[in-house]
Structures are given as structure tokens and as C-alpha cells.
Design an enzyme around this catalytic site. Structure first.
Site, PDB file in Angstrom:
ATOM      1  N   SER A 107       0.826  -1.208   0.000  1.00 52.62           N
ATOM      2  CA  SER A 107       0.000   0.000   0.000  1.00 52.62           C
ATOM      3  C   SER A 107       0.855   1.251   0.000  1.00 52.62           C
ATOM      4  O   SER A 107       0.507   2.236   0.639  1.00 52.62           O
ATOM      5  CB  SER A 107      -0.942  -0.018   1.206  1.00 52.62           C
ATOM      6  OG  SER A 107      -0.178  -0.141   2.383  1.00 52.62           O
ATOM      7  N   CYS A 108       2.003   1.242  -0.686  1.00 51.95           N
ATOM      8  CA  CYS A 108       2.844   2.433  -0.766  1.00 51.95           C
ATOM      9  C   CYS A 108       2.021   3.564  -1.378  1.00 51.95           C
ATOM     10  O   CYS A 108       1.279   3.359  -2.339  1.00 51.95           O
ATOM     11  CB  CYS A 108       4.085   2.158  -1.605  1.00 51.95           C
ATOM     12  SG  CYS A 108       5.113   0.866  -0.871  1.00 51.95           S
TER      13      CYS A 108
END
Ligand code: FE
Length: 211
Positions: A107-108
Site C-alpha cells: 500500500s505504498c
């Protein structure tokens, strides 16, 4: 406060608490520092920061050129980066190209300028489908991308975060930078929406229908 909880805490929340208390107990983290970080992400950092960057790019062509050339450096000029150390790459939407950001692995997200990511951004469905069928995913967000427009999907990672520079709506000529910033949404900077025209929010008096 804790005694007023009506729902049991999620397993994740409990695990986070357990890790946090262990780190504090071992003297690895200072609880005051943790509180500052949480306070910052809950209240100070949010899409309004990204919106300031986009609005500046819309009104200042030199800044826009620097932003597209070196996102990290141009954003640092504005003093808006906080404690983020990732490289920022800004991708520009045009009449020919629509950009969309994702992190397929986890989930960067450009936290430092957009705040906390929305739940759907972290979902497996978004992360997997956006690469395979981006136009269909965008349709589900209510965004129809014409066939002649190329859709580019950018996969973020721990060292590199993307920000979409959305198109400026044609109806915004003459608006101030601050008023422009108020139009720019988080989803427009992820690429799952366009920036709405201001007329849909504030119809000018001149357009009122006479009796
Ligand atoms: Fe990630």
C-alpha cells in the site's frame, strides 16, 4: 476512553497496540514522538497539501516544469514534505494521457502529501485489477476514459511514490491559487477522478433563471 468502547478492537488494532507498548517498554521509541507522528497524520497531513502543490503547478508554469522534472525537489521548495524520505515522481494528465497510481505489492502511497490512504487503495481488488483492467476500474469510480486516451498505471514502491497532476478544468480561468486548491480532490491526485468544474459547486448568480 477505553472503557467506553462498544465494539471489540480488531485483531490488527490489538497487534499494533501490543507492538507499540513493547517498543515503548524497551525504550526503542519515545511515546511522545509516536504521538507527534500520529497527530501529524491524523490532523496535519492530508490531501490539502497535495492540492496546494497541484494548484501552484496550474498557475506557475516554471514550478510545474520543475515539479515534473524533479518532484522531490520541487515539493521541497514549498516546505511541504514533513518527514518523508521517498522520491516523488509527478505524472501529468493531459487530453491524451490519463495516469493512475497503485501499489501492487502492498500500500505504498504518497503519505507525506496526501495523508492516510483510503481503504480501497489498500484493497487486494484495487491493487490487482487496476493493472489488468484499469478502464473498467475507473468506470466503477464513475470515470469514463475515452478509447483514444492512453491510460498509464504507475506502481509505487517503498522508495518511489507517484502523484497525479490532474488537468485543470477549463472553467477555472482567473481563479486564485487558494480557490483552485479547494477544488482538487484526493482521488484526482490518485487518478481515480477528475477535478470537478467549480460551476457544479457554486453556480454563478448570472445563471439563475428569471421568473
Ligand atoms: Fe506498497
Amino acid at each position: 476512553m477505553a472503557s467506553h468502547h462498544h465494539h471489540p478492537e480488531s485483531e490488527i488494532a490489538l497487534r499494533v497496540k501490543a507492538i507499540e507498548s513493547l517498543l515503548v517498554e524497551k525504550g526503542i521509541v519515545d511515546p511522545a514522538t509516536l504521538d507527534t507522528i500520529i497527530e501529524t497524520y491524523e490532523h496535519k497531513v492530508g490531501p490539502h497539501i497535495g492540492a496546494q502543490i497541484v494548484a501552484k503547478a496550474w498557475v506557475d508554469p516554471d514550478f510545474k516544469a520543475r515539479l515534473l522534472d524533479d518532484g522531490t525537489g520541487a515539493i521541497a521548495e514549498l516546505g511541504l514534505t514533513g518527514f518523508s524520505s521517498e522520491h516523488m515522481v509527478v505524472v501529468e494528465n493531459t487530453p491524451e494521457v490519463h495516469n493512475l497510481i497503485v501499489c501492487t505489492l502492498c500500500s505504498c502511497y504518497p503519505w507525506a502529501i496526501l495523508g492516510l490512504p483510503p481503504t480501497w487503495y489498500k484493497s487486494f481488488a484495487y491493487r490487482s485489477r487496476v493493472v489488468i483492467e484499469p478502464r473498467k476500474v475507473l468506470q466503477e469510480f464513475g470515470l469514463e476514459i475515452p478509447e483514444h486516451v492512453e491510460v498509464r498505471v504507475w506502481d509505487s514502491n517503498a522508495d518511489l511514490r507517484y502523484l497525479v497532476l490532474p488537468e485543470r478544468p477549463a472553467e477555472t480561468a482567473g481563479m486564485s491559487e487558494a480557490d483552485l486548491a479547494s477544488l482538487i480532490t484526493r482521488n484526482a491526485m490518485i487518478g481515480t477522478a477528475k477535478v470537478p468544474a467549480p460551476t457544479s459547486l457554486n453556480p454563478p448568480v448570472a445563471q439563475e433563471i428569471s421568473p
